[in-house]
Design a protein around this motif. Structure first.
Motif, short mmCIF file in Angstrom:
data_model
loop_
_atom_site.label_atom_id
_atom_site.label_comp_id
_atom_site.label_asym_id
_atom_site.label_seq_id
_atom_site.Cartn_x
_atom_site.Cartn_y
_atom_site.Cartn_z
N UNK A 92 10.20 2.95 -4.38
CA UNK A 92 9.15 2.08 -4.06
C UNK A 92 9.36 0.76 -4.45
N UNK A 93 10.07 0.41 -5.58
CA UNK A 93 10.18 -0.93 -6.27
C UNK A 93 11.08 -1.75 -5.21
N UNK A 94 12.11 -1.14 -4.65
CA UNK A 94 12.74 -1.78 -3.95
C UNK A 94 12.12 -2.23 -2.33
N UNK A 95 11.15 -1.45 -1.86
CA UNK A 95 10.60 -1.72 -0.69
C UNK A 95 9.35 -2.69 -1.18
N UNK A 96 8.73 -2.43 -2.17
CA UNK A 96 7.88 -3.47 -2.60
C UNK A 96 8.17 -4.86 -2.79
N UNK A 97 9.43 -4.94 -3.32
CA UNK A 97 10.31 -6.26 -3.52
C UNK A 97 10.56 -6.94 -2.02
N UNK A 98 10.87 -6.06 -1.08
CA UNK A 98 11.27 -6.48 0.28
C UNK A 98 10.02 -6.93 1.02
N UNK A 99 8.90 -6.76 0.64
CA UNK A 99 7.72 -7.39 1.29
C UNK A 99 7.05 -6.48 2.37
N UNK A 100 7.31 -4.98 2.19
CA UNK A 100 6.43 -4.02 3.18
C UNK A 100 4.98 -4.00 2.75
N UNK A 101 4.18 -3.85 3.95
CA UNK A 101 2.74 -3.65 3.43
C UNK A 101 2.20 -2.44 3.40
N UNK A 102 2.92 -1.44 3.81
CA UNK A 102 2.85 -0.13 3.86
C UNK A 102 4.27 0.72 3.62
N UNK B 91 -2.26 -2.02 9.33
CA UNK B 91 -0.94 -2.21 8.73
C UNK B 91 -0.07 -2.64 9.90
N UNK B 92 1.07 -3.38 9.55
CA UNK B 92 1.89 -4.06 10.54
C UNK B 92 3.31 -3.46 10.37
N UNK B 93 3.80 -2.70 11.29
CA UNK B 93 5.12 -2.10 10.93
C UNK B 93 6.35 -3.24 10.74
N UNK B 94 6.96 -3.14 9.67
CA UNK B 94 8.26 -3.77 9.29
C UNK B 94 9.49 -3.10 9.78
N UNK C 57 0.79 -1.15 -0.09
CA UNK C 57 0.06 -0.01 0.02
C UNK C 57 0.85 1.21 0.08
N UNK C 58 0.68 2.10 -1.14
CA UNK C 58 1.39 3.30 -1.15
C UNK C 58 0.64 4.36 -0.64
N UNK C 59 0.99 5.07 0.58
CA UNK C 59 0.45 6.06 1.27
C UNK C 59 1.20 7.45 0.65
N UNK C 60 0.64 8.23 0.04
CA UNK C 60 1.06 9.80 -0.19
C UNK C 60 0.80 10.48 1.01
N UNK C 61 1.90 11.20 1.63
CA UNK C 61 1.86 12.23 2.59
C UNK C 61 2.22 13.51 2.26
N UNK C 62 1.33 14.47 2.33
CA UNK C 62 1.84 15.72 2.11
C UNK C 62 1.06 16.78 2.78
N UNK C 63 1.28 17.86 2.49
CA UNK C 63 0.71 19.08 3.31
C UNK C 63 1.12 20.36 2.70
N UNK D 115 9.17 6.48 13.29
CA UNK D 115 9.29 5.93 14.70
C UNK D 115 8.58 4.45 14.80
N UNK D 116 7.70 4.29 13.83
CA UNK D 116 6.78 3.13 14.40
C UNK D 116 7.16 2.06 13.32
N UNK D 117 8.29 2.35 12.46
CA UNK D 117 9.06 1.16 11.75
C UNK D 117 8.52 1.25 10.41
N UNK D 118 7.66 2.18 9.93
CA UNK D 118 7.20 2.15 8.55
C UNK D 118 8.22 2.71 7.48
N UNK D 119 8.53 2.08 6.32
CA UNK D 119 9.53 2.94 5.57
C UNK D 119 9.08 3.93 4.79
#
Length: 205
Positions: free
Chosen positions: A100-110, A198-201, A3-9, A24-28
């Motif tokens: 993003x492709x590198x994190x996807x391949x590593x199996x992160x859910x978020x 979501x579970x942090x990795x 899941x790709x979450x866009x963060x902006x402001x 800090x919660x372990x999300x890439x």
């Protein structure tokens, strides 16, 4: 599927605080600001594009960008800012895609895509949802003046260089109110994570 979450402001609304909380919660985190720096390192195509377009005056003798001088130009000149974005965005986008492709391949859910100009550059199409960190424009102005020691006019000029935070709030899939203290902001993020499941990795070094 990741899941790709866009963060902006917008400038001085507190996006970076929310990004640090996710980390800090372990999300890439994929930080577009880091990408914008990476593509203009000595020898990189972004630096050469700036040299060719704006001239040697914006490059120090050690082959790094004179960021202060370039910043003064682009915040005062809409056309120059647009030209700089057009020069660098293809290189930054490629950097973000590769991360993003590198994190996807590593199996992160978020994976969080921390992109200040997300809407300005059309990155919402690359995100499953967009989270906007919000505060009122009056609070935004006060924070920016205090943070960067700017006059009201200088701060207002920088705010006007982006799409207004009110408009971004209308477009948001998730709106985080950062108009109060940070603990309240973090509670909203934690609540969204809890609902989303979501579970942090561990973030890859």
């Amino acid at each position: 599927m990741t899941f790709h979450l866009g963060l902006t402001g917008s400038i001085a609304t507190g996006k970076s605080s929310v990004s640090k909380h996710f980390q800090s919660l372990g999300y890439p985190i994929i930080d577009a600001d880091l990408g914008s720096r990476a593509v203009v390192e000595p020898g990189q195509p972004g630096l050469e594009a700036i040299r060719e377009h704006f001239g040697e005056d914006y490059i120090f003798p050690n082959q790094t960008i004179n960021r202060k001088k370039l910043g003064q130009l682009i915040f005062a000149d809409d056309r120059a800012r647009q030209e700089l974005n057009q020069l660098l965005q293809p290189h930054i986008r490629q950097w973000i895609i590769q991360e993003a492709q590198a994190y996807d391949a590593a199996g992160h859910d978020l994976v969080v895509l921390d992109i200040p100009l997300l809407y300005e550059e059309g990155y919402q199409a690359d995100c499953d949802q967009v989270m906007v960190v919000y505060c009122s424009e009056s609070v935004q102005l006060e924070r920016l003046m205090a943070r960067d020691q700017l006059s009201e006019g200088e701060a207002f000029q920088r705010i006007c260089s982006q799409i207004s935070i009110e408009r971004k709030a209308e477009w948001a899939d998730i709106l985080i109110d950062n108009g109060r203290d940070l603990s309240y902001t973090y509670q909203q993020v934690d609540a969204w994570l809890g609902i989303s499941g979501f579970s942090p990795n561990p973030v890859a070094e």
